[in-house]
Motif scaffolding. Structure first.
Motif, PDB file in Angstrom:
ATOM      1  N   THR A 154      10.481  91.307 -22.690  1.00  0.00           N
ATOM      2  CA  THR A 154       9.491  90.420 -23.295  1.00  0.00           C
ATOM      3  C   THR A 154       8.183  91.130 -23.581  1.00  0.00           C
ATOM      4  N   ILE A 155       7.640  90.888 -24.789  1.00  0.00           N
ATOM      5  CA  ILE A 155       6.298  91.318 -25.172  1.00  0.00           C
ATOM      6  C   ILE A 155       5.510  90.075 -25.549  1.00  0.00           C
ATOM      7  N   LEU A 156       4.317  89.922 -24.996  1.00  0.00           N
ATOM      8  CA  LEU A 156       3.495  88.744 -25.233  1.00  0.00           C
ATOM      9  C   LEU A 156       2.407  89.027 -26.261  1.00  0.00           C
ATOM     10  N   GLY A 157       1.946  87.956 -26.918  1.00  0.00           N
ATOM     11  CA  GLY A 157       0.823  88.049 -27.842  1.00  0.00           C
ATOM     12  C   GLY A 157       0.040  86.758 -27.806  1.00  0.00           C
ATOM     13  N   SER A 158      -1.231  86.807 -28.181  1.00  0.00           N
ATOM     14  CA  SER A 158      -2.075  85.628 -28.098  1.00  0.00           C
ATOM     15  C   SER A 158      -2.870  85.449 -29.380  1.00  0.00           C
ATOM     16  N   SER A 159      -3.038  84.189 -29.779  1.00  0.00           N
ATOM     17  CA  SER A 159      -3.908  83.871 -30.898  1.00  0.00           C
ATOM     18  C   SER A 159      -5.335  83.671 -30.373  1.00  0.00           C
ATOM     19  N   LEU A 160      -6.227  83.245 -31.243  1.00  0.00           N
ATOM     20  CA  LEU A 160      -7.610  82.986 -30.837  1.00  0.00           C
ATOM     21  C   LEU A 160      -7.954  81.505 -30.892  1.00  0.00           C
ATOM     22  N   VAL A 161      -6.918  80.658 -30.977  1.00  0.00           N
ATOM     23  CA  VAL A 161      -7.136  79.215 -31.015  1.00  0.00           C
ATOM     24  C   VAL A 161      -6.741  78.609 -29.672  1.00  0.00           C
ATOM     25  N   PRO A 162      -7.663  77.920 -28.994  1.00  0.00           N
ATOM     26  CA  PRO A 162      -7.339  77.328 -27.691  1.00  0.00           C
ATOM     27  C   PRO A 162      -6.178  76.344 -27.785  1.00  0.00           C
ATOM     28  N   ALA A 163      -5.306  76.366 -26.784  1.00  0.00           N
ATOM     29  CA  ALA A 163      -4.169  75.447 -26.742  1.00  0.00           C
ATOM     30  C   ALA A 163      -4.641  74.023 -26.493  1.00  0.00           C
ATOM     31  N   THR A 164      -3.888  73.069 -27.007  1.00  0.00           N
ATOM     32  CA  THR A 164      -4.188  71.649 -26.816  1.00  0.00           C
ATOM     33  C   THR A 164      -2.915  70.921 -26.413  1.00  0.00           C
ATOM     34  N   GLY A 167      -0.441  68.784 -31.037  1.00  0.00           N
ATOM     35  CA  GLY A 167      -0.709  69.619 -32.194  1.00  0.00           C
ATOM     36  C   GLY A 167       0.578  69.952 -32.915  1.00  0.00           C
ATOM     37  N   THR A 168       0.580  71.101 -33.572  1.00  0.00           N
ATOM     38  CA  THR A 168       1.731  71.542 -34.358  1.00  0.00           C
ATOM     39  C   THR A 168       2.050  72.989 -34.043  1.00  0.00           C
ATOM     40  N   LEU A 169       3.339  73.306 -33.949  1.00  0.00           N
ATOM     41  CA  LEU A 169       3.806  74.666 -33.702  1.00  0.00           C
ATOM     42  C   LEU A 169       4.558  75.175 -34.931  1.00  0.00           C
ATOM     43  N   PHE A 170       4.407  76.481 -35.225  1.00  0.00           N
ATOM     44  CA  PHE A 170       4.965  77.074 -36.439  1.00  0.00           C
ATOM     45  C   PHE A 170       5.734  78.350 -36.122  1.00  0.00           C
ATOM     46  N   VAL A 171       6.804  78.568 -36.890  1.00  0.00           N
ATOM     47  CA  VAL A 171       7.538  79.829 -36.854  1.00  0.00           C
ATOM     48  C   VAL A 171       7.896  80.207 -38.289  1.00  0.00           C
ATOM     49  N   THR A 172       7.592  81.446 -38.684  1.00  0.00           N
ATOM     50  CA  THR A 172       7.927  81.936 -40.018  1.00  0.00           C
ATOM     51  C   THR A 172       8.688  83.248 -39.897  1.00  0.00           C
ATOM     52  N   TYR A 173       9.808  83.335 -40.606  1.00  0.00           N
ATOM     53  CA  TYR A 173      10.650  84.525 -40.583  1.00  0.00           C
ATOM     54  C   TYR A 173      10.646  85.182 -41.956  1.00  0.00           C
ATOM     55  N   ASP A 174      10.375  86.489 -41.999  1.00  0.00           N
ATOM     56  CA  ASP A 174      10.389  87.275 -43.229  1.00  0.00           C
ATOM     57  C   ASP A 174      11.632  88.160 -43.214  1.00  0.00           C
ATOM     58  N   ALA A 175      12.612  87.820 -44.044  1.00  0.00           N
ATOM     59  CA  ALA A 175      13.874  88.549 -44.029  1.00  0.00           C
ATOM     60  C   ALA A 175      13.722  89.985 -44.515  1.00  0.00           C
ATOM     61  N   PHE A 176      12.746  90.260 -45.390  1.00  0.00           N
ATOM     62  CA  PHE A 176      12.581  91.598 -45.951  1.00  0.00           C
ATOM     63  C   PHE A 176      12.093  92.585 -44.890  1.00  0.00           C
ATOM     64  N   THR A 177      11.127  92.165 -44.080  1.00  0.00           N
ATOM     65  CA  THR A 177      10.554  93.048 -43.063  1.00  0.00           C
ATOM     66  C   THR A 177      11.159  92.855 -41.684  1.00  0.00           C
ATOM     67  N   VAL A 199       0.315  84.780 -34.451  1.00  0.00           N
ATOM     68  CA  VAL A 199       0.661  86.077 -33.866  1.00  0.00           C
ATOM     69  C   VAL A 199       1.847  86.633 -34.648  1.00  0.00           C
ATOM     70  N   VAL A 200       1.762  87.898 -35.071  1.00  0.00           N
ATOM     71  CA  VAL A 200       2.840  88.523 -35.833  1.00  0.00           C
ATOM     72  C   VAL A 200       3.575  89.520 -34.941  1.00  0.00           C
ATOM     73  N   PHE A 201       4.900  89.381 -34.894  1.00  0.00           N
ATOM     74  CA  PHE A 201       5.752  90.343 -34.198  1.00  0.00           C
ATOM     75  C   PHE A 201       6.546  91.097 -35.265  1.00  0.00           C
ATOM     76  N   GLY A 202       6.254  92.369 -35.400  1.00  0.00           N
ATOM     77  CA  GLY A 202       6.784  93.145 -36.509  1.00  0.00           C
ATOM     78  C   GLY A 202       8.186  93.672 -36.293  1.00  0.00           C
ATOM     79  N   GLY A 203       8.995  93.624 -37.374  1.00  0.00           N
ATOM     80  CA  GLY A 203      10.301  94.247 -37.395  1.00  0.00           C
ATOM     81  C   GLY A 203      11.237  93.831 -36.296  1.00  0.00           C
ATOM     82  N   VAL A 204      11.250  92.531 -35.960  1.00  0.00           N
ATOM     83  CA  VAL A 204      12.053  92.068 -34.825  1.00  0.00           C
ATOM     84  C   VAL A 204      13.543  92.055 -35.136  1.00  0.00           C
ATOM     85  N   GLN A 205      13.926  91.473 -36.271  1.00  0.00           N
ATOM     86  CA  GLN A 205      15.344  91.262 -36.542  1.00  0.00           C
ATOM     87  C   GLN A 205      16.181  92.541 -36.475  1.00  0.00           C
ATOM     88  N   PRO A 206      15.735  93.683 -36.998  1.00  0.00           N
ATOM     89  CA  PRO A 206      16.558  94.890 -36.870  1.00  0.00           C
ATOM     90  C   PRO A 206      16.781  95.343 -35.428  1.00  0.00           C
TER      91      PRO A 206
END
Length: 273
Positions: A154-164, A167-177, A199-206
């Motif tokens: 596991t690798i963790l990452g944090s945004s700069l917006v306080p949790a509440t 709210g709304t949670l989002f996930v976006t997947y870029d098939a090219f990268t 938070v962006v996690f780079g090149g995960v799928q490969p």
């Protein structure tokens, strides 16, 4: 009179079944627990209607390792599933879900509960990426955060917006990268994350096994502080939406068997002709 050929009729049957199903209908999702097949806290529970999915921690001990959630597949992986929904690893997509976490009882909340939403190759999370919030004694702590797992590393990452607590949670997947971007908004039913909430996690799928992807959301006892100790916690998820891209329906075995039998019948008739 126009007559539909047998094979075409079966294809039409499968197509009707697929169009009648909807990934936005929570009764089409599957309730699961982790550790799957093992001993999980009896104080975790879940239920769903077409428009809401509720995950609860009751008045008792929930160890840090115990999760309960809903996933778009009826087995741990897309390949092993016989129904549900999945996303092609070669096609980009973006998802969102609204959440509302409340606490009640006496005491209202003791201990730590986490709530999350993500995608991955297994709903048990060995290869996955998600966004999460953490709570201590009923209060959100830190920020909307993300976690990337590759073979349970596991690798963790944090945004700069306080949790509440809602709210709304989002996930976006870029098939090219192969990048996965996760984030949150303090606004319910938002259609995009707060500008500093991602938070962006780079090149995960490969780094994974190059399998198709499922989506899931969950609650769990959080490692720091020793998990959940008591009170009542209810996480209500609503308004799941596919902001871009398209899921596909995993066919049921009966439909596939009927289709195969129909093609076999046509082939045998042609051989006799």
């Amino acid at each position: 009179m126009f007559r539909i050929p047998a094979a075409a009729a079966v294809v039409a049957l499968v197509a009707v079944h697929a169009s009648a199903s909807s990934i936005t209908d929570f009764t089409e999702w599957t309730l699961f627990d982790d550790p799957s097949g093992g001993t999980i806290s009896p104080f975790l529970s879940g239920s769903s209607t077409m428009t809401t999915a509720t995950l609860s921690a009751g008045n008792g001990d929930v160890p840090a390792a115990d999760d309960i959630g809903f996933a778009t597949t009826n087995a741990n992986t897309v390949a092993a599933s016989t129904s549900g929904f999945a996303f092609d690893k070669d096609a980009s997509f973006s998802l969102a879900v609204t959440y509302d976490l409340t606490f009640a009882g006496s005491p209202a909340a003791v201990g730590n509960i986490g709530l999350g939403f993500g995608i991955g190759e297994e709903r048990s999370g060995e290869n996955s990426v998600g966004v999460a919030i953490l709570t201590i004694d009923g209060s959100p702590t830190l920020f909307f955060g993300g976690a990337r797992r590759v073979d349970n590393d596991t690798i963790l990452g944090s945004s700069l917006v306080p949790a509440t607590l809602s709210g709304t949670l989002f996930v976006t997947y870029d098939a090219f990268t192969g990048n996965v971007t996760v984030g949150g908004s303090q606004t319910k039913d938002a259609n995009m994350a707060d500008p500093l909430g991602s938070v962006v996690f780079g090149g995960v799928q490969p780094l994974w096994n190059e399998q198709d992807l499922l989506a899931s959301f969950f609650i769990n006892g959080v490692t720091f502080g020793g998990g959940w100790d008591g009170g009542e916690a209810d996480a209500v998820f609503t308004n799941f939406r596919v902001l871009s891209g398209s899921p596909y329906v995993i066919p049921e075995p009966a439909s596939l068997a009927l289709l195969a039998a129909s093609f076999g019948l046509i082939a045998s008739r042609r051989r006799r002709a």
